[in-house]
Design a protein around this motif. Sequence first.
Motif, PDB file in Angstrom:
ATOM      1  N   ASN A   9       0.821  -1.205   0.000  1.00 23.16           N
ATOM      2  CA  ASN A   9       0.000   0.000   0.000  1.00 23.16           C
ATOM      3  C   ASN A   9       0.860   1.262   0.000  1.00 23.16           C
ATOM      4  O   ASN A   9       2.072   1.219   0.201  1.00 23.16           O
ATOM      5  CB  ASN A   9      -0.968  -0.014   1.188  1.00 23.16           C
ATOM      6  CG  ASN A   9      -2.208  -0.856   0.889  1.00 23.16           C
ATOM      7  OD1 ASN A   9      -2.428  -1.257  -0.254  1.00 23.16           O
ATOM      8  ND2 ASN A   9      -3.014  -1.122   1.906  1.00 23.16           N
ATOM      9  N   ILE A  10       0.196   2.378  -0.196  1.00 25.32           N
ATOM     10  CA  ILE A  10       0.879   3.668  -0.281  1.00 25.32           C
ATOM     11  C   ILE A  10       1.685   3.941   0.993  1.00 25.32           C
ATOM     12  O   ILE A  10       1.224   3.674   2.097  1.00 25.32           O
ATOM     13  CB  ILE A  10      -0.159   4.784  -0.539  1.00 25.32           C
ATOM     14  CG1 ILE A  10       0.535   6.107  -0.899  1.00 25.32           C
ATOM     15  CG2 ILE A  10      -1.110   4.963   0.629  1.00 25.32           C
ATOM     16  CD1 ILE A  10      -0.440   7.152  -1.425  1.00 25.32           C
ATOM     17  N   GLY A  11       2.906   4.411   0.810  1.00 21.12           N
ATOM     18  CA  GLY A  11       3.716   4.783   1.964  1.00 21.12           C
ATOM     19  C   GLY A  11       4.382   3.626   2.688  1.00 21.12           C
ATOM     20  O   GLY A  11       4.971   3.826   3.748  1.00 21.12           O
ATOM     21  N   ARG A 158      -6.979   4.592   3.923  1.00 20.44           N
ATOM     22  CA  ARG A 158      -8.289   3.927   4.086  1.00 20.44           C
ATOM     23  C   ARG A 158      -8.909   3.553   2.753  1.00 20.44           C
ATOM     24  O   ARG A 158      -9.683   2.596   2.661  1.00 20.44           O
ATOM     25  CB  ARG A 158      -9.258   4.845   4.846  1.00 20.44           C
ATOM     26  CG  ARG A 158      -9.035   4.890   6.349  1.00 20.44           C
ATOM     27  CD  ARG A 158     -10.246   5.480   7.061  1.00 20.44           C
ATOM     28  NE  ARG A 158     -10.540   6.822   6.592  1.00 20.44           N
ATOM     29  CZ  ARG A 158     -10.056   7.944   7.134  1.00 20.44           C
ATOM     30  NH1 ARG A 158      -9.239   7.869   8.181  1.00 20.44           N
ATOM     31  NH2 ARG A 158     -10.375   9.117   6.655  1.00 20.44           N
ATOM     32  N   ALA A 159      -8.587   4.314   1.699  1.00 21.13           N
ATOM     33  CA  ALA A 159      -9.205   4.081   0.386  1.00 21.13           C
ATOM     34  C   ALA A 159      -8.634   2.840  -0.306  1.00 21.13           C
ATOM     35  O   ALA A 159      -9.199   2.366  -1.285  1.00 21.13           O
ATOM     36  CB  ALA A 159      -9.008   5.304  -0.511  1.00 21.13           C
ATOM     37  N   GLN A 160      -7.525   2.311   0.216  1.00 19.04           N
ATOM     38  CA  GLN A 160      -6.902   1.157  -0.427  1.00 19.04           C
ATOM     39  C   GLN A 160      -7.379  -0.148   0.193  1.00 19.04           C
ATOM     40  O   GLN A 160      -7.960  -0.172   1.279  1.00 19.04           O
ATOM     41  CB  GLN A 160      -5.373   1.261  -0.303  1.00 19.04           C
ATOM     42  CG  GLN A 160      -4.815   2.467  -1.047  1.00 19.04           C
ATOM     43  CD  GLN A 160      -3.312   2.381  -1.220  1.00 19.04           C
ATOM     44  OE1 GLN A 160      -2.584   2.318  -0.248  1.00 19.04           O
ATOM     45  NE2 GLN A 160      -2.868   2.394  -2.460  1.00 19.04           N
ATOM     46  N   LEU A 161      -7.127  -1.242  -0.536  1.00 20.17           N
ATOM     47  CA  LEU A 161      -7.430  -2.562   0.019  1.00 20.17           C
ATOM     48  C   LEU A 161      -6.663  -2.712   1.338  1.00 20.17           C
ATOM     49  O   LEU A 161      -5.485  -2.402   1.402  1.00 20.17           O
ATOM     50  CB  LEU A 161      -6.981  -3.648  -0.969  1.00 20.17           C
ATOM     51  CG  LEU A 161      -7.319  -5.092  -0.608  1.00 20.17           C
ATOM     52  CD1 LEU A 161      -8.822  -5.327  -0.734  1.00 20.17           C
ATOM     53  CD2 LEU A 161      -6.548  -6.054  -1.504  1.00 20.17           C
ATOM     54  N   PRO A 162      -7.333  -3.147   2.406  1.00 19.97           N
ATOM     55  CA  PRO A 162      -6.638  -3.251   3.690  1.00 19.97           C
ATOM     56  C   PRO A 162      -5.362  -4.074   3.585  1.00 19.97           C
ATOM     57  O   PRO A 162      -5.316  -5.103   2.896  1.00 19.97           O
ATOM     58  CB  PRO A 162      -7.670  -3.944   4.591  1.00 19.97           C
ATOM     59  CG  PRO A 162      -8.996  -3.591   3.992  1.00 19.97           C
ATOM     60  CD  PRO A 162      -8.752  -3.542   2.503  1.00 19.97           C
ATOM     61  N   ALA A 163      -4.336  -3.612   4.280  1.00 18.00           N
ATOM     62  CA  ALA A 163      -3.030  -4.271   4.204  1.00 18.00           C
ATOM     63  C   ALA A 163      -3.120  -5.757   4.554  1.00 18.00           C
ATOM     64  O   ALA A 163      -2.448  -6.587   3.933  1.00 18.00           O
ATOM     65  CB  ALA A 163      -2.048  -3.565   5.138  1.00 18.00           C
TER      66      ALA A 163
END
Length: 202
Positions: A9-11, A158-163
Amino acid sequence: MLVFGLTGNIGTGKSTVARLFAERGVPVIDADQVAREVVAPGTPGLAEVVARFPAVLTASGELDRKALADRVFADAQERAALNAILHPRIGAEVRARLDRLAARGAPVAIYEAALSVENGLHHGLDGLIVVNAPVEEQIRRLRARDGMAEEEARARIRAQLPAQEKVKAADFVIENTGATELLRAQVARVADTLRGGWARGS
């Protein structure tokens, strides 16, 4: 040649991990880089995008990514039209690069793509590496790298698929807590395992 996906995910530091693999001699194909190249000035890809989406060129003749994103962001049909232009070109270029690596005798390659799990790409690969990081570390990086406010950074995460969903799909998880030497050690271990002819289920 074995091909492993690399995502996160991002970051989380996915690009840093990709660079560390490359430093250890594992070739990395970056989906974002390929996506930029297939719409570079003078390419058939750019011509097709401009024909379908007028007024998305900058004064210097390059694709205005922000203008294009604004056009397709809230319209699923427009996004589908753009994907129909880009995805076959990206897929063909990635395949060509993998074929060239295989022809040169590379035993292993990595395909770095942010949406591997979301798009089901990992099912067609020999394994999946997921880079994970604590949420607070993701926020710290986004604020430092992109100048985001904390709430904006949290909203993007939050907008991404949960890690945890990506971790569930992973064959290897690299935990990036921000300690560089620990990260290098994990990448070294995974690289050595891949080169040893690792196979899913072995």
